[in-house]
Design an enzyme around this catalytic site. Structure first.
Site, PDB file in Angstrom:
ATOM      1  N   TYR A 156     -29.257 -56.490   9.302  1.00 14.77           N
ATOM      2  CA  TYR A 156     -28.900 -57.894   9.515  1.00 14.77           C
ATOM      3  C   TYR A 156     -27.472 -58.005  10.032  1.00 14.77           C
ATOM      4  CZ  TYR A 156     -28.354 -62.896   8.444  1.00 14.77           C
ATOM      5  OH  TYR A 156     -28.143 -64.252   8.520  1.00 14.77           O
ATOM      6  N   LYS A 160     -26.279 -59.401  13.703  1.00 12.38           N
ATOM      7  CA  LYS A 160     -25.457 -60.603  13.855  1.00 12.38           C
ATOM      8  C   LYS A 160     -24.171 -60.286  14.612  1.00 12.38           C
ATOM      9  CE  LYS A 160     -28.196 -63.596  11.947  1.00 12.38           C
ATOM     10  NZ  LYS A 160     -28.840 -64.676  12.742  1.00 12.38           N
TER      11      LYS A 160
END
Length: 234
Positions: A156, A160
């Site tokens: 994640y 990002k």
């Protein structure tokens, strides 16, 4: 010319709350999710706001699905309609990752959904964006390289961070048309993804994000901001 807002991943959490607030203020919204037939809350809103909400299918990580959305736009919103605000909200977070047990499958899924999808969707929809439109990519403070102090949610966080670079790239690509592109951290929000211990409610976060988006100027394109408007470190 009619301007619409397009929100991806709109069947729950921040996306759903954003749709709710926009409709309450009289906006016209195209909301997307992978399975519209199962999006009960969205379909209820469509019945409550006839003509102001269109619910369309989109798997942001799938090329054919992105292309189909672009083709369907004139039928859903009108041939002359343009996108005044695109919110790339759809994303995925794989929990429970441990160093030594990271997998290519999870990394690939995170990058495809959180980076490749928003980047290529924005590219596909670029002809439909109004000059001077806004593109808001829902990022996370976990994507801040300078702010990383521990090992956690690597797929994640990496995705990002990559989305932040995609935001800067899009800002340069669309600058001549006056389109402002930003990466926004929504806070730690009490959603399915954020969990029950999170500090912000969806209502608070979305209201803040909307204030930030409304206040954006040309000089803000390519910035990384949080839901209060504060600048975040890359």
């Amino acid at each position: 010319m009619t301007h619409w807002t397009l929100v991806t991943g709109a069947n729950r959490g921040l996306g759903l709350e954003l749709v709710r607030q926009l409709l309450a203020d009289g906006a016209r919204v195209v909301a997307t999710c992978r399975q519209p037939g199962r999006a009960q809350a969205l379909n209820a809103l469509a019945a409550e706001y006839p003509g102001h909400l269109k619910v369309l299918p989109l798997d942001v990580g799938d090329a054919a699905s992105r292309e189909e959305l672009a083709r369907e736009w004139p039928l859903a919103a009108g041939r002359e309609a343009r996108i005044g605000l695109l919110v790339n909200n759809a994303g995925v977070l794989h929990g429970g990752e441990r160093f030594g047990a990271l997998t290519e499958e999870i990394l690939d899924d995170s990058l495809r959904t959180n980076v490749v999808g928003p980047l290529l969707l924005t590219q596909a929809l670029a002809p439909l964006l109004a000059d001077g439109a806004r593109v808001a990519n829902l990022s996370s403070q976990l994507g801040s390289i300078a702010g990383t102090t521990r090992f956690g949610t690597p797929s994640y966080a990496i995705s990002k961070a990559a989305l932040n670079m995609a935001t800067v790239q899009l800002a340069h690509a669309l600058r001549e048309r006056g389109i402002v592109v930003v990466a926004l951290h929504p806070g730690w929000v009490r959603t399915d993804m954020g969990g029950a211990q999170a500090t912000e409610t969806p209502e608070e976060s979305v209201a803040g994000l909307r204030r930030v988006i409304a206040g954006l100027g040309a000089a803000d394109s390519g910035r990384f901001l949080d839901w209060t408007g504060a600048s975040l470190p890359w």
